[in-house]
Design an enzyme around this catalytic site. Sequence first.
Site, short mmCIF file in Angstrom:
data_model
loop_
_atom_site.label_atom_id
_atom_site.label_comp_id
_atom_site.label_asym_id
_atom_site.label_seq_id
_atom_site.Cartn_x
_atom_site.Cartn_y
_atom_site.Cartn_z
N THR A 1 -42.06 -52.71 5.60
CA THR A 1 -41.61 -53.31 4.34
C THR A 1 -42.09 -52.42 3.19
O THR A 1 -42.76 -51.42 3.42
CB THR A 1 -42.17 -54.73 4.13
OG1 THR A 1 -43.58 -54.65 3.85
CG2 THR A 1 -41.95 -55.61 5.36
N TYR B 1 -58.59 -54.49 0.66
CA TYR B 1 -57.43 -55.17 1.26
C TYR B 1 -57.86 -55.98 2.48
O TYR B 1 -57.48 -57.14 2.64
CB TYR B 1 -56.36 -54.15 1.65
CG TYR B 1 -55.13 -54.78 2.27
CD1 TYR B 1 -54.26 -55.55 1.50
CD2 TYR B 1 -54.84 -54.62 3.62
CE1 TYR B 1 -53.14 -56.14 2.06
CE2 TYR B 1 -53.72 -55.19 4.19
CZ TYR B 1 -52.87 -55.95 3.40
OH TYR B 1 -51.76 -56.55 3.97
N LYS C 1 -57.50 -60.11 3.06
CA LYS C 1 -56.71 -60.73 4.14
C LYS C 1 -57.60 -61.53 5.09
O LYS C 1 -57.17 -62.52 5.66
CB LYS C 1 -55.90 -59.67 4.89
CG LYS C 1 -54.94 -58.89 4.02
CD LYS C 1 -54.10 -59.77 3.09
CE LYS C 1 -53.01 -60.54 3.79
NZ LYS C 1 -52.16 -61.30 2.84
#
Length: 319
Positions: free
Chosen positions: A208, A171, A175
């Site tokens: 989120t 990840y 990014k």
Amino acid sequence: MYKVPDQSGRRVVVTGANSGTGKEATKRLAAAGAHVVMAVRTPEKGGVARAEILREVPGAELEVRRIDLADLSSIHSFVDGLIADGRPIDTLINNAGVMAPPKRFETPDGFELQFGSNFLGPFALTNLLLPVLLNSGAPRVATMSSGTANFGRINFKDLQSTGNYSPFRAYAQSKLADMLMAQHLAAVAADQRWNLLSTYAHPGYTRTNLQTSGANLGREKPRRRLLGDRTLLPSQDVTQGTEPLLFAAASPDAVQGGYYGPGGKFGLVGPTKKVEPPRTSRGVDLAASLWTVAETLTGTTLAGTTLAATTPRPAGGIR
């Protein structure tokens, strides 16, 4: 709360527009007058989000279109549809992403899921949409990165994490790659004297479904978190957490190659400010080198053209 400046007459593409920061950005851009193309993987979920936004912003100009950023053929189809419209795109917001699946998954094109969905997909989308963007009077590309990019590195020997998959490392690499993409696009735009503005942002620690959806991929039962929904780190809701991305996408004060994030505690919460990119993104020719590799992997270039009829398989990929 950050007030989005007037967006009347602007056509904006937001990826991942059905939830989280994408949905919030869609709502606030539409409220400011933008016509928003909600680019989503599942049109049914996009339709539900569109209806919810319309209840809050009656008269919002919203259209739902399908794109799967893990699938290069889907990206081509999406772009072909926008080109067929014969209208410019004024802003592209590369927002969608997947975070830390517990095991290694592959995209239909043989890429590790996070590297493919979070970076190579947006990379191809940006390249293919460039001719349409440059038809705008003031085009922008705003890309969502993450604070985890501070801990990432680009492993050119194993970009697809075939050797030793770590959810967090993969990840962070994806990014960081988004960050480098935005930087290189800004450099090329400045060098070519395009009127295109390339910016990027991170949301800090924003609550989120990103933190749970990826972590539960492939699980029969959702993973139980030790502290439930609680965290020892400062966090913020999506209203505040979307503001760096909105600033990058719409503020007249955003600058070429600018990086924006929360200005509060640990850079995790608070009002938006311009932040310094991490040392992990500052390697000599790092962004340009990654761009060249990504062109080969996706078969796309900054000219918005296709390099080859088929996409080369990544090393170690399983079709």
